[in-house]
Motif scaffolding. Structure first.
Motif, PDB file in Angstrom:
ATOM      1  N   SER A 228       0.849  -1.193   0.000  1.00 55.26           N
ATOM      2  CA  SER A 228       0.000   0.000   0.000  1.00 55.26           C
ATOM      3  C   SER A 228       0.880   1.237   0.000  1.00 55.26           C
ATOM      4  CB  SER A 228      -0.914   0.023   1.221  1.00 55.26           C
ATOM      5  OG  SER A 228      -1.651   1.236   1.302  1.00 55.26           O
ATOM      6  N   THR A 229       0.408   2.271  -0.669  1.00 56.52           N
ATOM      7  CA  THR A 229       1.033   3.589  -0.546  1.00 56.52           C
ATOM      8  C   THR A 229       0.468   4.261   0.713  1.00 56.52           C
ATOM      9  OG1 THR A 229      -0.681   4.835  -1.719  1.00 56.52           O
ATOM     10  CG2 THR A 229       1.017   3.739  -3.050  1.00 56.52           C
ATOM     11  N   VAL A 230       1.058   5.357   1.110  1.00 56.12           N
ATOM     12  CA  VAL A 230       0.506   6.143   2.213  1.00 56.12           C
ATOM     13  C   VAL A 230       1.013   7.571   2.113  1.00 56.12           C
ATOM     14  CG1 VAL A 230       2.370   5.632   3.872  1.00 56.12           C
ATOM     15  CG2 VAL A 230       0.080   6.210   4.715  1.00 56.12           C
ATOM     16  N   VAL A 231       0.116   8.506   2.327  1.00 59.04           N
ATOM     17  CA  VAL A 231       0.472   9.917   2.503  1.00 59.04           C
ATOM     18  C   VAL A 231      -0.158  10.385   3.799  1.00 59.04           C
ATOM     19  CG1 VAL A 231       0.862  10.583   0.105  1.00 59.04           C
ATOM     20  CG2 VAL A 231      -1.464  10.523   0.985  1.00 59.04           C
ATOM     21  N   VAL A 232       0.627  11.116   4.591  1.00 65.51           N
ATOM     22  CA  VAL A 232       0.186  11.575   5.910  1.00 65.51           C
ATOM     23  C   VAL A 232       0.451  13.067   6.010  1.00 65.51           C
ATOM     24  CG1 VAL A 232       0.344  11.234   8.406  1.00 65.51           C
ATOM     25  CG2 VAL A 232       0.861   9.333   6.852  1.00 65.51           C
ATOM     26  N   GLY A 233      -0.554  13.809   6.418  1.00 63.69           N
ATOM     27  CA  GLY A 233      -0.398  15.243   6.641  1.00 63.69           C
ATOM     28  C   GLY A 233      -0.874  15.605   8.039  1.00 63.69           C
ATOM     29  N   LEU A 234      -0.165  16.515   8.691  1.00 64.48           N
ATOM     30  CA  LEU A 234      -0.524  16.958  10.038  1.00 64.48           C
ATOM     31  C   LEU A 234      -0.497  18.487  10.069  1.00 64.48           C
ATOM     32  CD1 LEU A 234      -1.127  16.530  13.045  1.00 64.48           C
ATOM     33  CD2 LEU A 234       1.336  16.293  13.437  1.00 64.48           C
ATOM     34  N   LEU A 235      -1.652  19.081  10.288  1.00 66.74           N
ATOM     35  CA  LEU A 235      -1.759  20.527  10.438  1.00 66.74           C
ATOM     36  C   LEU A 235      -1.795  20.845  11.930  1.00 66.74           C
ATOM     37  CD1 LEU A 235      -2.135  23.291   9.040  1.00 66.74           C
ATOM     38  CD2 LEU A 235      -4.605  22.928   9.212  1.00 66.74           C
ATOM     39  N   LYS A 236      -0.753  21.502  12.401  1.00 67.73           N
ATOM     40  CA  LYS A 236      -0.630  21.783  13.832  1.00 67.73           C
ATOM     41  C   LYS A 236       0.092  23.105  14.026  1.00 67.73           C
ATOM     42  CE  LYS A 236       0.628  19.427  18.137  1.00 67.73           C
ATOM     43  NZ  LYS A 236       1.184  18.159  18.706  1.00 67.73           N
ATOM     44  N   ASN A 237      -0.483  23.948  14.873  1.00 65.90           N
ATOM     45  CA  ASN A 237       0.103  25.261  15.156  1.00 65.90           C
ATOM     46  C   ASN A 237       0.365  26.047  13.870  1.00 65.90           C
ATOM     47  OD1 ASN A 237       0.125  24.655  17.932  1.00 65.90           O
ATOM     48  ND2 ASN A 237       2.140  23.708  17.767  1.00 65.90           N
ATOM     49  N   GLU A 238      -0.608  25.964  12.938  1.00 65.62           N
ATOM     50  CA  GLU A 238      -0.558  26.704  11.681  1.00 65.62           C
ATOM     51  C   GLU A 238       0.642  26.313  10.821  1.00 65.62           C
ATOM     52  OE1 GLU A 238      -1.022  30.867  12.377  1.00 65.62           O
ATOM     53  OE2 GLU A 238      -2.746  30.603  13.690  1.00 65.62           O
ATOM     54  N   ARG A 239       1.099  25.087  10.972  1.00 69.92           N
ATOM     55  CA  ARG A 239       2.143  24.521  10.126  1.00 69.92           C
ATOM     56  C   ARG A 239       1.679  23.164   9.617  1.00 69.92           C
ATOM     57  NH1 ARG A 239       4.869  27.150  14.250  1.00 69.92           N
ATOM     58  NH2 ARG A 239       6.499  28.614  13.578  1.00 69.92           N
ATOM     59  N   PHE A 240       2.050  22.868   8.379  1.00 71.65           N
ATOM     60  CA  PHE A 240       1.640  21.614   7.764  1.00 71.65           C
ATOM     61  C   PHE A 240       2.860  20.710   7.597  1.00 71.65           C
ATOM     62  CE2 PHE A 240       0.642  18.924   4.054  1.00 71.65           C
ATOM     63  CZ  PHE A 240      -0.497  18.302   4.538  1.00 71.65           C
ATOM     64  N   TYR A 241       2.847  19.581   8.297  1.00 73.18           N
ATOM     65  CA  TYR A 241       3.903  18.576   8.231  1.00 73.18           C
ATOM     66  C   TYR A 241       3.382  17.405   7.389  1.00 73.18           C
ATOM     67  CZ  TYR A 241       5.451  21.158  12.402  1.00 73.18           C
ATOM     68  OH  TYR A 241       5.834  22.131  13.279  1.00 73.18           O
ATOM     69  N   PHE A 242       4.271  16.772   6.646  1.00 75.16           N
ATOM     70  CA  PHE A 242       3.802  15.656   5.834  1.00 75.16           C
ATOM     71  C   PHE A 242       4.943  14.685   5.539  1.00 75.16           C
ATOM     72  CE2 PHE A 242       5.263  18.778   2.757  1.00 75.16           C
ATOM     73  CZ  PHE A 242       5.973  18.018   1.836  1.00 75.16           C
ATOM     74  N   LEU A 243       4.573  13.500   5.143  1.00 72.49           N
ATOM     75  CA  LEU A 243       5.503  12.512   4.586  1.00 72.49           C
ATOM     76  C   LEU A 243       4.718  11.588   3.674  1.00 72.49           C
ATOM     77  CD1 LEU A 243       4.925   9.635   6.156  1.00 72.49           C
ATOM     78  CD2 LEU A 243       6.455  10.568   7.856  1.00 72.49           C
ATOM     79  N   SER A 244       5.428  10.851   2.832  1.00 71.74           N
ATOM     80  CA  SER A 244       4.759   9.966   1.877  1.00 71.74           C
ATOM     81  C   SER A 244       5.654   8.798   1.518  1.00 71.74           C
ATOM     82  CB  SER A 244       4.366  10.732   0.611  1.00 71.74           C
ATOM     83  OG  SER A 244       5.522  11.160  -0.089  1.00 71.74           O
ATOM     84  N   VAL A 245       5.014   7.712   1.156  1.00 73.26           N
ATOM     85  CA  VAL A 245       5.674   6.527   0.609  1.00 73.26           C
ATOM     86  C   VAL A 245       4.794   6.036  -0.529  1.00 73.26           C
ATOM     87  CG1 VAL A 245       6.455   4.162   1.022  1.00 73.26           C
ATOM     88  CG2 VAL A 245       6.704   5.894   2.829  1.00 73.26           C
ATOM     89  N   VAL A 322      -4.173  19.065  -0.146  1.00 69.37           N
ATOM     90  CA  VAL A 322      -4.957  17.975  -0.731  1.00 69.37           C
ATOM     91  C   VAL A 322      -4.118  16.704  -0.720  1.00 69.37           C
ATOM     92  CG1 VAL A 322      -6.356  17.236  -2.676  1.00 69.37           C
ATOM     93  CG2 VAL A 322      -6.032  19.683  -2.232  1.00 69.37           C
ATOM     94  N   LEU A 323      -4.647  15.654  -0.106  1.00 67.34           N
ATOM     95  CA  LEU A 323      -4.049  14.326  -0.143  1.00 67.34           C
ATOM     96  C   LEU A 323      -4.935  13.469  -1.048  1.00 67.34           C
ATOM     97  CD1 LEU A 323      -3.332  15.674   2.711  1.00 67.34           C
ATOM     98  CD2 LEU A 323      -2.823  13.346   3.462  1.00 67.34           C
ATOM     99  N   MET A 324      -4.342  12.832  -2.066  1.00 67.37           N
ATOM    100  CA  MET A 324      -5.174  12.074  -3.006  1.00 67.37           C
ATOM    101  C   MET A 324      -4.438  10.835  -3.513  1.00 67.37           C
ATOM    102  SD  MET A 324      -5.037  14.324  -6.540  1.00 67.37           S
ATOM    103  CE  MET A 324      -5.827  15.764  -5.819  1.00 67.37           C
ATOM    104  N   LEU A 371      -8.647  13.859   0.400  1.00 64.57           N
ATOM    105  CA  LEU A 371      -8.948  14.649   1.604  1.00 64.57           C
ATOM    106  C   LEU A 371      -8.458  16.070   1.349  1.00 64.57           C
ATOM    107  CD1 LEU A 371      -7.946  12.259   4.552  1.00 64.57           C
ATOM    108  CD2 LEU A 371     -10.245  12.792   3.718  1.00 64.57           C
ATOM    109  N   ILE A 372      -9.333  17.049   1.537  1.00 64.22           N
ATOM    110  CA  ILE A 372      -9.000  18.453   1.309  1.00 64.22           C
ATOM    111  C   ILE A 372      -9.046  19.177   2.651  1.00 64.22           C
ATOM    112  CG2 ILE A 372      -9.619  20.574   0.103  1.00 64.22           C
ATOM    113  CD1 ILE A 372     -11.002  18.839  -2.011  1.00 64.22           C
ATOM    114  N   ILE A 373      -7.903  19.682   3.076  1.00 66.54           N
ATOM    115  CA  ILE A 373      -7.812  20.439   4.337  1.00 66.54           C
ATOM    116  C   ILE A 373      -7.824  21.921   3.991  1.00 66.54           C
ATOM    117  CG2 ILE A 373      -6.443  20.897   6.402  1.00 66.54           C
ATOM    118  CD1 ILE A 373      -5.183  18.137   6.022  1.00 66.54           C
ATOM    119  N   GLN A 374      -8.870  22.606   4.396  1.00 71.40           N
ATOM    120  CA  GLN A 374      -9.003  24.033   4.111  1.00 71.40           C
ATOM    121  C   GLN A 374      -8.637  24.836   5.346  1.00 71.40           C
ATOM    122  OE1 GLN A 374     -12.647  25.285   2.187  1.00 71.40           O
ATOM    123  NE2 GLN A 374     -12.656  27.212   3.323  1.00 71.40           N
TER     124      GLN A 374
END
Length: 375
Positions: A228-245, A322-324, A371-374
């Motif tokens: 499986s692929t995976v993309v992860v996003g974390l919006l915290k303290n007005e910063r967007f952290y992410f990683l993907s495989v 946007v994670l897709m 998933l769309i994070i606005q």
């Protein structure tokens, strides 16, 4: 005193004979008027003498009384000091009472607002955004749904942040749905239990947990046969952290521009590198039959690649992350993605993406999730 009386009598009546032996003086020869005057003078002199004698006696008594009282020297000094202190205190009080009250200071008038001040007042301060999540999840024309996703409930945003996960099970391999579900479950459970203060490190730990959970589920016999692929996003303290495989994507849509944030782990990237090093051509890299094959994915055992930036993205109000899965971006060109993301709300944008994909009616349409994070 007798001399004074003699002088007085001599001035009034002429020469008078007085003796110190108290002898009688014959005054019969004097006129009657002189005798009367002399009598009055003698009486007056007698009264003065008696008064003076009384005063002398009183002074003697006071002197005898004063001499009988013995006052120590230190008492006199102390009394003198007290008197001086009282006098000084009286002077201070008098000076203070006469001191004038300070005059009230008139308030300074504020200078009139100039163009710069008016511009500052009219400039709106940046607003702290409240994120929203739009969700798209459809099966397409496939027999099963191998995509899986999760997003943090809204009530947990203030304390934990907003975590979004999309995993795309590999349809060409066995049990892709189980792998994607296992990965998402491990990430979400680890996120709720995590106490790691650094969000970037937290995402790495969650990825490790997910890969370990998938490898344990598959066992040695099936590692490499499911994934499986995976993309992860974390919006915290007005910063967007992410990683993907894998090949699922993460986009940022800001001010009408769509930017891809991560890099896919596909075979074409390696073919392009070989072409740059003279071991092939870029045309061969684009047309190779295995160009879209994954070079890193959950379920392969040890991961070969992962993508994570050195610093998070500073989120702004109006941003959309946007994670897709590939079922979305393979079906729609970039301009259609942008038109959908221009809509007012995140869910409206997600619905528009779904309608656009359905409208294409591509044969063999893959599962598609977004998933769309606005912000």
């Amino acid at each position: 005193m007798l001399q004074w009386m003699t002088a007085a009598l001599s001035h009034s009546f002429g020469p008078v004979l007085l003796t110190a032996t108290n002898e009688e003086v014959d005054l019969t020869d004097l006129p009657e008027d002189a005798l009367n005057a002399m009598g009055d003078t003698v009486n007056t002199t007698t009264n003065i003498t008696e008064s003076f004698q009384g005063t002398t006696d009183t002074a003697d008594k006071v002197l005898r009384l004063t001499s009988s009282i013995s006052v120590p020297l230190w008492v006199l000094i102390l009394l003198g000091v007290v008197v001086l202190l009282l006098a000084a205190a009286a002077v201070v009080v008098l000076v203070r009472s006469r001191r004038k009250e300070p005059k009230p200071v008139a308030p300074e008038e504020e200078p009139p607002e100039g163009p710069e001040e008016e511009q500052l007042l009219q400039t709106e301060l940046p607003k702290v955004f409240s994120p929203q999540v739009g969700k798209l999840h459809a099966q397409g024309s496939r027999e099963g749904q191998q995509d899986c996703f999760s997003a943090t409930p809204e009530e947990l945003y203030p304390n934990l942040g907003l975590l979004a996960v999309v995993a795309d099970g590999m349809g060409g391999l066995e049990s892709g749905d189980e792998v994607s579900q296992t990965a998402v479950t491990a990430i979400v459970e680890g996120f709720y239990a995590s106490q790691t203060p650094d969000p970037a490190q937290e995402l790495l730990q969650l990825l490790s947990s997910a890969n370990g959970a998938v490898n344990r589920m598959l066992g040695l016999e099936r590692i490499g046969q499911c994934g499986s692929t995976v993309v992860v996003g974390l919006l915290k303290n007005e910063r967007f952290y992410f990683l993907s495989v894998g090949d699922s994507r993460i986009y940022l849509y800001r001010d009408g521009v769509l930017m891809q944030l991560n890099r896919e782990h596909i075979y074409r990237r390696e073919l392009e590198l070989w072409a740059v090093n003279g071991e092939g051509t870029l045309t061969e890299a684009r047309t190779h039959p295995r160009a879209s094959g994954l070079t890193s994915f959950l379920g392969m055992g040890q991961l070969r690649y992962l993508d994570q930036p050195d610093a998070p993205v500073e989120a702004r109000p109006g941003d959309r992350f946007v994670l897709m899965s590939d079922g979305v971006y393979n079906a729609l060109p970039q301009d259609e993605l942008c038109r959908a993301l221009e809509l007012d709300t995140a869910q409206a944008a997600a619905d528009a993406l779904g309608q656009a994909v359905e409208g294409k009616s591509w044969p063999g349409q893959d599962n598609y999730t977004a998933l769309i994070i606005q912000c």
